[in-house]
Design an enzyme around this catalytic site. Structure first.
Site, PDB file in Angstrom:
ATOM      1  N   HIS A 403      21.527  53.581  91.144  1.00 23.19           N
ATOM      2  CA  HIS A 403      20.722  52.616  91.904  1.00 23.19           C
ATOM      3  C   HIS A 403      19.454  53.264  92.444  1.00 23.19           C
ATOM      4  CE1 HIS A 403      19.535  50.308  95.503  1.00 23.19           C
ATOM      5  NE2 HIS A 403      19.845  49.279  94.743  1.00 23.19           N
ATOM      6  N   ARG A 497      17.386  43.581  84.171  1.00 22.47           N
ATOM      7  CA  ARG A 497      18.713  43.733  84.757  1.00 22.47           C
ATOM      8  C   ARG A 497      18.979  42.612  85.752  1.00 22.47           C
ATOM      9  NH1 ARG A 497      20.805  48.977  84.203  1.00 22.47           N
ATOM     10  NH2 ARG A 497      19.288  50.463  83.356  1.00 22.47           N
ATOM     11  N   ASP A 666      25.377  54.297  78.588  1.00 15.89           N
ATOM     12  CA  ASP A 666      26.814  54.168  78.363  1.00 15.89           C
ATOM     13  C   ASP A 666      27.225  54.749  77.018  1.00 15.89           C
ATOM     14  OD1 ASP A 666      28.078  52.999  80.635  1.00 15.89           O
ATOM     15  OD2 ASP A 666      26.826  51.233  80.288  1.00 15.89           O
ATOM     16  N   CYS A 713      17.150  50.375  75.379  1.00 17.72           N
ATOM     17  CA  CYS A 713      16.780  50.118  76.774  1.00 17.72           C
ATOM     18  C   CYS A 713      17.455  51.082  77.720  1.00 17.72           C
ATOM     19  CB  CYS A 713      17.060  48.681  77.157  1.00 17.72           C
ATOM     20  SG  CYS A 713      18.798  48.257  77.036  1.00 17.72           S
TER      21      CYS A 713
END
Ligand code: PEP
Ligand code: MG
Length: 766
Positions: A403, A497, A666, A713
């Protein structure tokens, strides 16, 4: 009281009277630079207007008891205020002065209000300049091609009304500004009908090399700004004013003023196409003005200029803040022998020093004053306002995509994350220097560049950039960053997002569902997407459906009810959660459908964390249930961020996708088994690992054969080495972080040229 002041009567000390924009124009006019003439309707006039008409009480009454977090109510009340301001007639004593000034301006530009009233631009100029521009000042209206005294007066009122957009009102409330004390001035300025226009840098914007760079194109600047044309490029020596280099480019189309104002694109007459745009004597004259402006401000300048009837005008000038920003070499501590007290990841480039404020609990947020260094374990959405005030951010935890990293990059604030022990090592009141190019933190003010530097604008409007075959897009997480993102000139948004947009409501999306308030969720999603999609229209914006991990937003309202998972990264998030709790994704689809009905049809849907084509199929069915037809109404794609999706990409192609995008954060985590947020193992987190590259390579090849668009991305899309590799592999687009777009565009451009050169050499030697 002064209702109207002329540019040359004011300067940088007059922000309270004429706002930031007005003060800048005044400063330049007073110094003798050729800015298009104009005047400013002062903030005093605004205050007088709302007092004398009784609007002040009415506005205060409407705002009484307003809870700005109640979005609907906020929108309703602010719309009412705007309507009131616009419908209240201008006071005669103000109208007469504005009309007189306009008449005088008409004379000044060699025309007449009666015969041929000139076109002017009417722009808001906010007097509370320390509020963040994108979220406050930038929201206020600007009107171009306004003509005639009555129209000028109408548009001045429109500017005043724009002080009460929902967003500006929200920000004032959140920042503790008194609504009735913030004023607004309106700049009224001659519109330049440019035959040639462009930009000028008084030093190289990246390397800082001391040469004047001028870019010039036919017609108005928009075509150059948007990258639609390649401008001429002239380089001029800063001392001798000798023209060192001239590169003339052919220009086929240009933007000119239509008969009733407004812009239109026309063909450049054939005989002009290959001509040099700016004659040599004008190049030199312009360069000389550039050097003078730089001297005036004491800093290299990024200048917008235009030429009308052979006369040069300066439209805008601002400090170049990009110099050195991309040379990762530059360091706060260069040339000193200071030793860092903390090491972490350079999550958002920049450097700054300031006073440490350690935040252990949300209740302590008010400790963070403008220019402080915010230190915390990990940031959360409710810390964003404090983050905006900070000069730099340092966290214990997190990787390049946590974040703190994402938000800091979008806000343009230097950040070092994953230091493991910042909250232990640093104490309130310590002065530190944060080198977020290298990921280091020093005690004290260190190095020549260690002076306090507040939020720096690392993105300049990108003009005349190279057009690349591989599209270069941008990632956006916060609607507040849309403006900065769009200014990069990116070819679209490769990842929008959802999480930060939804959590800005202070509530977890599941809360809306549990409380039967999904309509509000739809509104929040619509609002966020609209802000971004409008700024980029008609370029594509790929909205990724909600993908927060259950531990990420626990402190939001409703977040406490999120399940406790041992391993949230591998848990209930992405498409698998969306299908278990379909109300959320259905709300997202409804938002996209309703936006389409508003004409915003450039939004695509991207599904995260898929492992099986059935998930794709089921999501499409849910979209159809709300009347949004995949592939017809909306481009539908997936993120490739699990090895399962990569290895079985054929199955997804068979089910039907318009595009796919690599989520390398990921994909790397799952291929290598390295936790992306665990500071202890970051040294093993390598997106360029051959196993990850093999997966990517296989997917690109397969997708190309099937005619499916490919993109990236994940964070690695902002890394030059990865980008070079992807260009060679034949990827269709790269989506980078805002701060990296410009650099990545250069990398792509070079790599494409290199490929062409290699191909040419091969064919020569054959
Ligand atoms: C990714 O995994 O690369 C990605 C872009 O998604 P996120 O960072 O939100 O997991
Ligand atoms: Mg991901």
């Amino acid at each position: 009281m002064k209702v109207v002041v002329w540019f040359n009567e004011v300067g940088k000390e007059d922000i309270a009277l004429v706002g930031g924009k007005g003060a800048n124009l005044g400063e330049m006019a007073r110094a003798g630079f050729p800015v298009p003439p104009g005047f400013i309707v002062t903030s005093d006039a605004y205050f007088y207007f709302i007092e004398q008409t009784g609007l002040k009480e009415k506005i205060a009454e409407i705002l009484k008891g307003l809870d700005v977090d109640d979005t609907e109510d906020l929108e309703r009340r602010t719309a009412e205020i705007r309507r009131l301001i616009e419908s209240t007639p201008m006071l005669p004593e103000l109208a007469v002065e504005i009309k007189n000034a306009y008449a005088r301006l008409a004379e000044l530009v060699g025309s007449s209000v009666f015969r041929d009233p000139p076109f002017v631009a009417v722009r808001s100029s906010a007097t509370a300049e320390d509020l963040p521009e994108a979220s406050f000042a930038g929201q206020q209206a600007t009107f171009i091609y306004v003509k005639g005294p009555d129209a000028v007066i109408e548009h001045v009122k429109k500017c005043w009304a724009s002080l009460f957009t929902a967003r500006a009102t929200y920000y004032r409330a959140k920042k503790g500004f008194d609504h009735m004390k913030v004023g607004l001035a309106a700049v009224v300025q001659k519109m330049v009908d440019s035959e040639v226009s462009g930009i000028m840098f008084t030093a190289h914007p990246v390397t800082g090399e001391q040469k004047i760079i001028i870019e010039a194109g036919w017609g108005q600047g928009e075509a150059i700004v948007s990258g639609a044309v390649t401008p001429d490029r002239y380089i001029v020596d800063k001392n001798s004013f000798q023209i060192l280099e001239k590169k003339v480019s052919e220009q086929k189309v240009m933007i000119v003023r239509g008969p009733d104002g407004g812009s239109r694109e026309v063909e450049v007459p054939p005989e002009m196409r290959a001509k040099q745009k700016l004659p040599d004597d004008k190049i030199v004259a312009l360069a000389k003005i550039g050097v003078k402006i730089e001297e005036h401000y004491g800093h290299p300048q990024d200048i917008e200029w235009a030429m009308e009837n052979g006369k040069l005008y300066i439209l805008q000038s601002r400090n170049i803040t990009t110099i050195g920003k991309f040379s990762e070499m530059r360091s706060a501590a260069e040339g000193t022998d200071a030793a860092p007290v903390l090491k972490g990841l350079p999550a958002s480039p920049g450097y700054a020093s300031g006073t440490v404020k350690v935040i252990r609990d949300i209740s302590e947020l008010s400790k963070v004053q403008k220019g402080d260094v915010l230190v915390t374990t990990m940031t959360t959405p409710d810390m964003v306002p404090a983050m905006e005030r900070a000069a730099a951010i340092v966290t214990d935890e997190g990787g390049m995509t946590c974040h703190a990293a994402i938000v800091s990059r979008e806000l343009g604030i230097p950040a070092v994350v994953g230091t493991e022990k910042a909250t232990e090592v640093l104490k309130d009141g310590d002065v530190v220097t944060v080198d977020a190019y290298k990921g280091l933190v020093y005690k004290g003010v260190v190095g020549e560049t260690g002076r306090e530097e507040k939020k720096v604008e690392v993105v300049r409007p990108c003009r005349g950039h190279h057009i690349t075959a591989t599209m270069v897009k941008v990632n956006v997480a916060m609607p507040e960053a849309a403006e900065r993102a769009a200014r990069t000139g990116a070819d679209g948004v490769g990842l929008l997002r959802a999480e930060h947009m939804i959590t800005a409501t202070g509530k977890h999306p599941a809360w809306f569902v549990r409380n039967g308030r999904t309509d509000e969720l739809v509104e929040a999603v619509k609002k966020g997407i609209r802000t971004v999609a409008e700024k980029f229209y008609p370029k594509p914006v790929w909205y990724r459906t909600f993908d927060a991990r259950t531990d990420e937003f626990r402190n939001l309202q409703g977040g406490e009810e999120e399940p406790e998972e041992d391993n949230p990264m591998l848990g209930w998030h992405g498409i698998r959660r969306s299908l278990d709790q379909p109300e959320i994704i259905t709300a997202e689809f409804r938002a996209i459908k309703e936006l389409r009905e508003e004409g915003i049809d450039n939004v695509g849907v991207m599904l995260p964390f898929v492992i099986h084509p059935d998930e794709l199929l089921r999501a499409k069915e849910l979209a159809m249930e709300v009347g949004l037809v995949p592939h017809r109404d909306v481009d539908f794609g997936i993120m490739v961020e699990t090895p399962a999706a990569a290895l079985r990409i054929d199955d997804f192609i068979d089910e039907g996708i318009d595009f796919l995008s690599f989520g390398t954060n990921d994909l790397t985590q799952l291929t290598l088994g390295v936790d992306r947020n665990n500071a202890l193992v970051q040294k093993h987190f390598d997106e360029m690992h051959p196993a990850v590259i093999d997966l990517i390579s296989y997917v690109i090849t397969t997708a190309r054969e099937a005619g499916v668009e490919t993109s990236i991305c994940g964070q690695a899309g902002s890394y030059p080495s990865m980008v070079r590799r992807l260009v060679r592999l034949g990827i269709d687009s790269i989506s980078a972080n805002i701060d990296a777009v410009q650099k990545i565009r250069e990398v792509v451009y070079r790599e494409e040229r290199r490929l062409m050169l290699e191909a040419a050499r091969r064919s020569l030697s054959e």
